[in-house]
Structures are given as structure tokens and as C-alpha cells.
Design a protein around this motif. Structure first.
Motif, PDB file in Angstrom:
ATOM      1  N   LEU A  87       2.956  17.423  53.119  1.00  0.00           N
ATOM      2  CA  LEU A  87       2.459  18.032  54.446  1.00  0.00           C
ATOM      3  C   LEU A  87       2.556  19.517  54.767  1.00  0.00           C
ATOM      4  O   LEU A  87       2.005  20.358  55.174  1.00  0.00           O
ATOM      5  CB  LEU A  87       2.288  17.350  55.431  1.00  0.00           C
ATOM      6  N   GLU A  88       4.288  19.696  54.804  1.00  0.00           N
ATOM      7  CA  GLU A  88       4.763  20.907  55.236  1.00  0.00           C
ATOM      8  C   GLU A  88       4.275  22.151  54.062  1.00  0.00           C
ATOM      9  O   GLU A  88       4.186  23.114  54.688  1.00  0.00           O
ATOM     10  CB  GLU A  88       6.370  20.613  55.147  1.00  0.00           C
ATOM     11  N   VAL A  89       4.365  21.634  52.870  1.00  0.00           N
ATOM     12  CA  VAL A  89       3.939  22.702  51.896  1.00  0.00           C
ATOM     13  C   VAL A  89       2.402  23.078  52.059  1.00  0.00           C
ATOM     14  O   VAL A  89       1.999  24.049  52.151  1.00  0.00           O
ATOM     15  CB  VAL A  89       3.989  22.010  50.505  1.00  0.00           C
ATOM     16  N   LEU A  90       1.528  22.026  52.287  1.00  0.00           N
ATOM     17  CA  LEU A  90       0.021  22.217  52.562  1.00  0.00           C
ATOM     18  C   LEU A  90      -0.316  23.209  53.911  1.00  0.00           C
ATOM     19  O   LEU A  90      -1.018  24.039  53.994  1.00  0.00           O
ATOM     20  CB  LEU A  90      -0.845  21.165  52.538  1.00  0.00           C
ATOM     21  N   GLN A  91       0.698  22.839  54.833  1.00  0.00           N
ATOM     22  CA  GLN A  91       0.514  23.759  56.147  1.00  0.00           C
ATOM     23  C   GLN A  91       1.227  25.163  56.011  1.00  0.00           C
ATOM     24  O   GLN A  91       0.444  26.068  56.409  1.00  0.00           O
ATOM     25  CB  GLN A  91       1.396  23.245  57.146  1.00  0.00           C
ATOM     26  N   ALA A  92       2.107  25.361  55.064  1.00  0.00           N
ATOM     27  CA  ALA A  92       2.481  26.666  54.753  1.00  0.00           C
ATOM     28  C   ALA A  92       1.634  27.517  53.821  1.00  0.00           C
ATOM     29  O   ALA A  92       1.343  28.615  54.079  1.00  0.00           O
ATOM     30  CB  ALA A  92       3.990  26.469  54.113  1.00  0.00           C
ATOM     31  N   HIS A  93       1.031  26.606  52.831  1.00  0.00           N
ATOM     32  CA  HIS A  93       0.017  27.377  51.939  1.00  0.00           C
ATOM     33  C   HIS A  93      -1.111  27.864  53.170  1.00  0.00           C
ATOM     34  O   HIS A  93      -1.786  28.843  52.868  1.00  0.00           O
ATOM     35  CB  HIS A  93      -0.469  26.223  51.064  1.00  0.00           C
ATOM     36  N   LEU A  94      -1.564  26.861  53.784  1.00  0.00           N
ATOM     37  CA  LEU A  94      -2.754  27.140  54.947  1.00  0.00           C
ATOM     38  C   LEU A  94      -2.395  28.561  55.531  1.00  0.00           C
ATOM     39  O   LEU A  94      -3.383  29.382  55.971  1.00  0.00           O
ATOM     40  CB  LEU A  94      -3.119  26.069  55.852  1.00  0.00           C
ATOM     41  N   TYR A  95      -1.262  28.567  56.211  1.00  0.00           N
ATOM     42  CA  TYR A  95      -0.673  29.588  57.122  1.00  0.00           C
ATOM     43  C   TYR A  95      -0.640  30.908  56.216  1.00  0.00           C
ATOM     44  O   TYR A  95      -1.134  32.006  56.718  1.00  0.00           O
ATOM     45  CB  TYR A  95       0.905  29.361  57.396  1.00  0.00           C
ATOM     46  N   ILE A  96      -0.172  30.822  54.931  1.00  0.00           N
ATOM     47  CA  ILE A  96      -0.520  32.133  54.174  1.00  0.00           C
ATOM     48  C   ILE A  96      -1.792  32.626  53.833  1.00  0.00           C
ATOM     49  O   ILE A  96      -2.161  33.748  53.995  1.00  0.00           O
ATOM     50  CB  ILE A  96       0.390  31.993  52.842  1.00  0.00           C
ATOM     51  N   LEU A  97      -2.539  31.625  53.446  1.00  0.00           N
ATOM     52  CA  LEU A  97      -4.050  31.857  53.280  1.00  0.00           C
ATOM     53  C   LEU A  97      -4.676  32.575  54.548  1.00  0.00           C
ATOM     54  O   LEU A  97      -5.407  33.495  54.174  1.00  0.00           O
ATOM     55  CB  LEU A  97      -4.686  30.894  52.655  1.00  0.00           C
ATOM     56  N   ASN A  98      -4.434  31.843  55.590  1.00  0.00           N
ATOM     57  CA  ASN A  98      -5.047  32.476  57.068  1.00  0.00           C
ATOM     58  C   ASN A  98      -4.428  33.945  57.531  1.00  0.00           C
ATOM     59  O   ASN A  98      -5.129  34.678  58.047  1.00  0.00           O
ATOM     60  CB  ASN A  98      -4.967  31.534  57.998  1.00  0.00           C
ATOM     61  N   ASN A  99      -3.174  34.221  57.104  1.00  0.00           N
ATOM     62  CA  ASN A  99      -2.595  35.570  57.505  1.00  0.00           C
ATOM     63  C   ASN A  99      -2.468  36.585  56.354  1.00  0.00           C
ATOM     64  O   ASN A  99      -1.877  37.288  56.810  1.00  0.00           O
ATOM     65  CB  ASN A  99      -1.168  34.883  58.281  1.00  0.00           C
ATOM     66  N   THR A 100      -2.947  36.321  55.391  1.00  0.00           N
ATOM     67  CA  THR A 100      -3.180  37.399  54.440  1.00  0.00           C
ATOM     68  C   THR A 100      -4.283  38.119  54.313  1.00  0.00           C
ATOM     69  O   THR A 100      -5.425  37.591  54.244  1.00  0.00           O
ATOM     70  CB  THR A 100      -2.723  36.683  52.879  1.00  0.00           C
ATOM     71  N   ASN A 101      -4.153  39.524  54.419  1.00  0.00           N
ATOM     72  CA  ASN A 101      -5.158  40.473  54.334  1.00  0.00           C
ATOM     73  C   ASN A 101      -5.994  40.379  53.008  1.00  0.00           C
ATOM     74  O   ASN A 101      -5.344  40.332  51.930  1.00  0.00           O
ATOM     75  CB  ASN A 101      -4.983  41.871  54.541  1.00  0.00           C
ATOM     76  N   GLU A 102      -7.219  40.279  52.953  1.00  0.00           N
ATOM     77  CA  GLU A 102      -8.027  40.226  51.726  1.00  0.00           C
ATOM     78  C   GLU A 102      -8.196  41.672  51.344  1.00  0.00           C
ATOM     79  O   GLU A 102      -8.563  42.459  52.274  1.00  0.00           O
ATOM     80  CB  GLU A 102      -9.472  39.469  51.995  1.00  0.00           C
ATOM     81  N   GLU A 103      -8.238  41.841  49.987  1.00  0.00           N
ATOM     82  CA  GLU A 103      -8.248  43.302  49.483  1.00  0.00           C
ATOM     83  C   GLU A 103      -9.330  42.994  48.577  1.00  0.00           C
ATOM     84  O   GLU A 103      -9.794  42.559  47.813  1.00  0.00           O
ATOM     85  CB  GLU A 103      -7.159  43.638  48.971  1.00  0.00           C
TER      86      GLU A 103
END
Length: 184
Positions: free
Chosen positions: A168-184
């Protein structure tokens, strides 16, 4: 006899009646238990036949005549049926009806229920077969006791121990990174 005496007599009568009804129902349950055993002594079948007749006669004292339709009468014939066809548990449809409930739960397309039942049944059987087959096989990866496997899990590059995180912690960290990374 006073009103109080009549009330006491009626209360005692209803207690005795309730006790007799419970006793009769318990005898009926015992009869069904005996009929549904996997092994039945043929000598006891005559006793069971007499027992069910006595139980139904007692029921006539407790229940109104409207209770006794033909279904209650059919219980008398169960002993003869056991004598002719062998034990009951092999012939009753309870297990088939339970399985039909499971199959009816598979229906998603009500216009073609048979097709969706079959499709879902085949899918379930395939998954069950694959899971049983795969549990017997070894996964393709590095051996669990290799030097690389032991060091890659326990130490990072600086020699410190790696802290294990829950799924669960790994999935939450993954979701945080996906949501807070700028798409280029």
C-alpha cells in the motif's frame, strides 16, 4: 374455581403444551437425522416407520387440520423409499440446487444466460487449473540463495539496510510521483 386459579391452570397447561410440542419436533428432527445417515440399519427401518406415524399422530393434537396437507403425509413414505432405493443423501437435490444458484450468479447477459454461464464457468475452471499448475512450478528468476539476491535486498550502495515498505505504501508513493511530475 376463581379467575386466578383458572389463570394458573391455563399457564401450566400452556407450559406443558409447549414442552410437548418441543419434544415432538425434536423427535421429528431425530427421525430426519436417522433417515439421512450414510449408513442405515435395515432392522431399524420398521422402528423408524412406526416412529414417524406416532410423531404425526402427536402433531394432530397440537396443530390445526389446515396444517396437514399432502406434504406432511409424504414423510410417512420416506422409510419405504429408503428401504427400496437405499440411503437418502445420494438422491436428494440440495447440492444440485446450490450449484445452480452459483451458476445463475454467473449470468451477466440476461438475453443469453446459457452463454454467459458457460463463459464464466470456463474462465473459472481455467484460472483454477492455472493457479494449481503454477503453484507447483518454480518462478523464473535469480535463485533465492544467490549472493546478488541477498545483497540487493539487504543493502543499498552505501552499505545501509533497506527499509521494507508495504504494498500500500509503495502504491501511494507511486501515485504521488505520478501526480506531482510535470509531463513533457
Amino acid at each position: 374455581m376463581s379467575h386466578l386459579d383458572a389463570t394458573v391452570v391455563a399457564t401450566n397447561y400452556s407450559r406443558d403444551l409447549a414442552k410437548n410440542v418441543k419434544h415432538t419436533i425434536t423427535r421429528l428432527c431425530s427421525f430426519f437425522f436417522s433417515i439421512f445417515c450414510k449408513v442405515i440399519d435395515p432392522v431399524k427401518l420398521d422402528e423408524l416407520g412406526d416412529e414417524i406415524v406416532a410423531i404425526l399422530c402427536e402433531w394432530r393434537c397440537f396443530f390445526p387440520p389446515s396444517f396437514f396437507d399432502f406434504m406432511v403425509h409424504l414423510v410417512v413414505h420416506l422409510v419405504r423409499e429408503v428401504r427400496l432405493c437405499r440411503p437418502m443423501y445420494l438422491r436428494w437435490m440440495d447440492h444440485v440446487e446450490r450449484y445452480m444458484k452459483i451458476l445463475k450468479g454467473y449470468v451477466k447477459n440476461h438475453y443469453r444466460p446459457e452463454a454467459s454461464m458457460i463463459e464464466r464457468y470456463i474462465t473459472e475452471e481455467s484460472i483454477e487449473f492455472c493457479s494449481e499448475y503454477m503453484s507447483k512450478e518454480n518462478p523464473i528468476s535469480l535463485p533465492a540463495n544467490s549472493w546478488h539476491h541477498m545483497h540487493s535486498i539487504s543493502k543499498c550502495l552505501h552499505g545501509e539496510h533497506v527499509v521494507r515498505k508495504s504494498r500500500l505504501e509503495v502504491l501511494q508513493a507511486h501515485l504521488y510521483i505520478l501526480n506531482n511530475t510535470n509531463e513533457e
